[in-house]
Design an enzyme around this catalytic site. Structure first.
Site, PDB file in Angstrom:
ATOM      1  N   HIS A 144     -10.141  54.071  67.715  1.00  0.00           N
ATOM      2  CA  HIS A 144     -11.078  54.637  68.688  1.00  0.00           C
ATOM      3  C   HIS A 144     -12.267  55.259  67.960  1.00  0.00           C
ATOM      4  CE1 HIS A 144      -7.157  54.472  70.648  1.00  0.00           C
ATOM      5  NE2 HIS A 144      -7.775  54.453  71.815  1.00  0.00           N
TER       6      HIS A 144
ATOM      7  N   GLU B 263       6.768  74.305  84.935  1.00  0.00           N
ATOM      8  CA  GLU B 263       7.779  73.839  83.985  1.00  0.00           C
ATOM      9  C   GLU B 263       7.177  73.054  82.826  1.00  0.00           C
ATOM     10  OE1 GLU B 263       9.767  74.171  88.034  1.00  0.00           O
ATOM     11  OE2 GLU B 263       7.926  73.257  87.254  1.00  0.00           O
TER      12      GLU B 263
ATOM     13  N   HIS C  99     -14.973  53.021  73.162  1.00  0.00           N
ATOM     14  CA  HIS C  99     -13.849  53.960  73.223  1.00  0.00           C
ATOM     15  C   HIS C  99     -12.682  53.532  72.344  1.00  0.00           C
ATOM     16  CE1 HIS C  99     -10.774  56.659  74.876  1.00  0.00           C
ATOM     17  NE2 HIS C  99      -9.995  55.584  74.912  1.00  0.00           N
TER      18      HIS C  99
END
Length: 668
Positions: free
Chosen positions: A38, A416, A269
Site C-alpha cells: 500500500h 465489550e 491505495h
C-alpha cells in the site's frame, strides 16, 4: 546516481519536505520490489509523520524499549511502509535497509502489516482497521495509572496514533474513543489521515460522518489542518499538547502524494504504482535518486532526529537511579508476580477445600480476586457494565475515574469490544496486568481483540461468566453454546473452565502467570459442589487435565469441564455401583492439556476404556479426546429459557444420561 555523488550534490541541511520525500521514496520502492503493498497512505502521511518524529516524539532509537518513551501506533496498518521507512531512517538497529528491501517476504520483520516488536520500534500489531485507534486509549490509560503510582519523574509520556477513514468507520473506534474522552486521557493524540479515499473509491460512497462533531461529542479537542503544510501540522500538535482532553487532528492529505496520475485516487491505495508512475513521482518530488538510495545528508538528518531523545533517556535513568521507587518500578515493569500470588492461591485452595461450600465459580473467582488484587497493584480490573454479575470488583481499591487514575477498577460501560482492545493496550504498554468481565455469550463481540492479543502474545485475562445453559432464564441469546469451541480454536489462547473453588484459584494462578498469552475464565452462574476436598500444594490444573477420581481396572473414562464435572462424578458413582469401574478426568483447560508430553496425553486417551465427554456446549473440540465414535453428552442446538435444572434435564445433560449411553455402548 551513486551515493557518493548524492553526497556531493546535497551538502546543505535538508528541509523537512526533503526528509519526508525519503519516506515516500522508500515506500514506493519497497512496494514495487515486493509487487505488493500500500504505497498511497505512506506517501500521503509522510509530511505529518516527519513533523511528529522530528519535532515531538520523545524516544531514543538506540534504546527502543525505554520505559518512558512516547508510543507511536500506526492504526492504519496497511500503510506499514510509513512506519518501516521511519524506523530505518531514524536508525533503529533492527530495521535495516535489507529489511526494507525484503518488505512482505518470509521471515522479514517488515511484514505486510506491522507486527509487534518493541525492540525494533513497533509497539503493536495492526492491520484490522479500528484496532489500533481502540488499543491506543489502553496505552494512554496505562501511562496515567503508572504515573499516578510513580510520578512524573518516572512516567510521563504520550501516545500518538495515525489513523484512517476505515479506522473511524469501524464500530470499535466509537467504543474506545468515547471512553477515552470520558476518562480525559489528555496525553493521547490521534492524527487522522483524512484523504477522502477508500478502496472502492471516494469515501463519499459510504461515509458522510461529521468527524469533528463526533469527536467533540466524545469530549475530544479537534483541529483540522492541511496535512502537507509542515508549519500548520507543527502548530496543531503543539496545541494538542496543551489541552486537558484527548486530541484529534484532522490532516487533510492527498493519498499517493506526488504520483502523477494516481495522486488522490484509490488506485494508489493497495497496489504498486508501477515503474512509469514511480518515475513521474520522483520527478514531481525532486527526488533524482536510485531505488532505495537515501542521500547521506538526508539520512544524517534523520539519524540526528533518532538521537534527539538520547539526553532525555540519560536524564530519566539518572532520576530512576535516584528514586526510592526504583525497585518497585522495575518489578512492576517485569510483570513477574508468581512469588507474590503463590502463597495466596495456596491459602485459598485450603479454604475452599475445607469449607466445602457449594458456590458458583463466578463467586469463587470473586473471592480469589479479594485476595490477589490488594497484593498485586499491577492487577487492574473492570467490567462492561456487569460488575455485580461477573464479580470482578472487590471492596477497597478505588475506581479509576476521569482525571483520577489511582484506582484498580475501570467501568468500561457496555463496550465489550473496546474493553478488550484497551486491555490489549494496557498489557502492551507494560506494568499492568489487565482483567475485565462480561458474559461468555458476548465473547463474539470481543473476538477480534482477543485474537490480536493472542497474536501479540499479551497477558490479558477475560473473565466470562454465565458460561452455559446453566444461566437459565435469560434464554438462548445469553447461553453460550459454541463459544468455548470458538475460543479454543484461537491459537495461543487459554480457556479455563474450573469445576469448583479450588480449580478456580488454580486457574487464576495459571492465567496470571501466563505472561505470553491471553486467558479466558469461563465461569458459572449456578452453584457447584466442591469436588476437591483434599488439599494439595500442587496446581493440578497446570497440566490442563488430571484424574479427579480413579477406579481400578477402569472400563470408562469420563472427561468433563466446569459445571459438568459434578455430573461426571455423579455418573461415576452410579456406574461404579452397577459394576462398571469409571474414571473421571477433570479438564479445566483443554488448551493446556493438548500441550502436554506424549506419554501424559496418551495415558488418558489411548487406553481400552470407553471414552465419554460431558460439557454443556457443542461437541467440536472433544473428539480429540474421545474420538469420532466416543460418547458426547452436551449441546447440539441453541438453548431455551427456563431454570437451569430444568434445562439440564431437557437437553439430557445429566448423570442418568451418561449412564444410559455408557450402558448402551457396553451392551453392543
Amino acid at each position: 546516481m551513486t551515493q557518493a555523488s548524492a553526497k556531493i550534490m546535497t551538502n546543505a541541511t535538508p528541509d523537512l519536505k526533503t526528509m519526508s520525500n525519503a519516506i515516500r521514496a522508500l515506500a514506493m520502492d519497497a512496494v514495487e520490489k515486493a509487487n505488493s503493498g500500500h504505497p498511497g497512505m505512506p506517501m500521503g502521511m509522510a509530511d505529518v509523520a516527519t513533523v511528529l518524529f522530528t519535532k515531538f516524539m520523545n524516544f531514543d532509537a538506540k534504546h527502543p524499549e525505554w520505559a518512558d518513551r512516547d508510543r507511536f501506533i500506526l492504526s492504519a496498518g496497511h500503510g506499514s511502509m510509513l512506519q518501516y521507512a521511519l524506523l530505518y531512517l531514524l536508525g533503529y538497529e533492527k530495521m535495516t535497509l535489507d529489511q526494507i528491501k525484503n518488505f512482505r517476504q518470509l521471515h522479514a520483520i517488515t511484514a505486510g502489516h506491522p507486527e509487534v516488536m518493541p525492540s525494533a520500534g513497533i509497539e503493536i500489531t495492526t492491520g484490522p482497521l479500528g484496532q489500533g485507534i481502540s488499543t491506543a486509549p489502553g496505552f494512554a490509560l496505562a501511562e496515567r495509572i503508572l504515573n499516578a503510582r510513580f510520578g512524573d519523574d518516572l512516567v510521563n509520556h504520550w501516545t500518538y496514533v495515525i489513523a484512517s477513514d476505515g479506522d473511524l468507520m469501524e464500530g470499535i473506534s466509537h467504543e474506545a474513543c468515547a471512553l477515552a474522552g470520558h476518562l480525559k486521557l489528555s496525553k493521547l493524540v490521534v492524527l487522522y489521515d483524512d484523504n477522502g479515499i477508500s478502496i472502492d473509491g471516494p469515501t463519499s460512497l459510504s461515509y458522510s460522518d461529521d468527524v469533528t462533531k463526533r469527536f467533540e461529542s466524545y469530549h475530544w479537542d479537534v483541529q483540522t489542518v492541511d496535512g502537507h503544510d509542515m508549519a500548520a501540522i507543527e502548530h496543531a500538535i503543539a496545541h494538542a499538547k496543551t489541552t486537558d482532553k484527548p486530541s484529534m487532528i484532522r490532516c487533510k492529505t492527498k493519498i499517493g502524494f506526488g504520483a502523477p496520475t494516481k495522486e488522490n485516487k484509490s488506485s494508489s491505495h493497495g497496489s504498486p504504482l508501477g515503474t512509469d508512475e514511480i518515475a513521474g513521482a520522483r520527478k514531481n518530488l525532486n527526488w533524482p535518486h536510485a531505488p532505495f538510495e537515501i542521500p547521506d545528508d538526508v539520512l544524517a538528518a534523520w539519524r540526528d532526529a533518532g538521537r534527539r531523545g538520547a539526553s532525555n533517556y540519560a536524564a530519566w535513568n539518572e532520576r530512576l537511579d535516584a528514586s526510592a521507587n526504583k525497585g518497585a518500578f522495575l518489578k512492576t515493569l517485569s510483570g513477574d508476580v508468581a512469588k507474590d500470588i503463590a502463597p495466596l492461591v495456596n491459602e485459598l485452595k485450603k479454604q475452599f477445600a475445607s469449607d466445602a461450600k457449594a458456590d458458583a465459580t463466578r463467586k469463587t473467582s470473586g473471592k480469589v480476586l479479594e485476595k490477589l488484587v490488594p497484593a498485586v497493584a499491577e492487577l487492574i480490573g473492570g467490567s462492561a457494565d456487569l460488575t455485580g454479575s461477573v464479580m470482578t470488583q472487590i471492596k477497597g481499591p478505588a475506581n479509576i475515574t476521569p482525571g483520577d487514575y489511582n484506582g484498580q477498577y475501570i467501568h468500561y460501560g457496555v463496550r465489550e469490544h473496546g474493553m478488550a482492545a484497551m486491555m490489549n493496550g494496557m498489557a502492551l504498554h507494560g506494568g499492568i496486568i489487565p482483567y475485565a468481565g462480561t458474559f461468555l455469550s458476548f465473547a463474539d463481540y470481543c473476538r477480534p481483540s482477543i485474537r490480536l492479543g493472542a497474536l501479540m502474545k499479551q497477558r490479558v485475562i477475560h473473565v466470562m461468566t454465565h458460561d452455559s445453559i446453566g444461566l437459565g432464564e435469560d434464554g438462548p441469546t445469553h447461553q453460550a453454546v459454541e463459544h468455548l469451541a470458538a475460543l479454543r480454536a484461537i491459537p495461543n489462547t487459554y480457556t479455563f473452565r474450573p469445576c469448583d473453588g479450588v480449580e478456580t484459584a488454580e486457574c487464576w494462578e495459571l492465567a496470571i502467570n501466563k505472561a505470553d498469552a491471553p486467558s479466558i475464565m469461563a465461569l458459572t452462574r449456578q452453584n457447584l459442589k466442591v469436588l476437591r476436598t483434599t488439599h494439595t500444594d500442587e496446581n493440578l490444573s497446570a497440566r490442563g487435565a488430571y484424574i479427579l477420581a480413579d477406579a481400578k481396572d477402569a472400563k470408562v473414562t469420563i472427561f468433563a469441564s466446569g459445571s459438568e464435572v459434578e455430573i461426571a462424578m455423579d455418573a461415576k458413582e452410579k456406574l461404579d455401583a452397577a459394576g462398571t469401574p469409571t474414571r473421571v478426568v477433570s479438564v479445566p483447560c483443554l488448551d493446556l492439556f493438548m500441550e502436554q508430553d506424549k506419554d501424559y496425553f496418551m495415558s488418558f486417551v489411548c487406553n481400552d476404556t470407553i471414552k465419554v465427554a460431558v460439557e454443556a456446549a457443542i461437541r467440536m473440540p472433544w473428539d480429540r479426546l474421545i474420538g469420532p465414535h466416543g460418547i458426547f453428552v452436551g449441546m447440539s442446538t441453541f438453548g431455551e429459557s427456563a431454570p437451569a435444572e430444568v434445562l439440564y434435564k431437557h437437553f439430557g445433560i445429566t448423570a442418568e444420561a451418561v449412564v444410559e449411553k455408557v450402558q448402551a455402548k457396553l451392551s453392543k
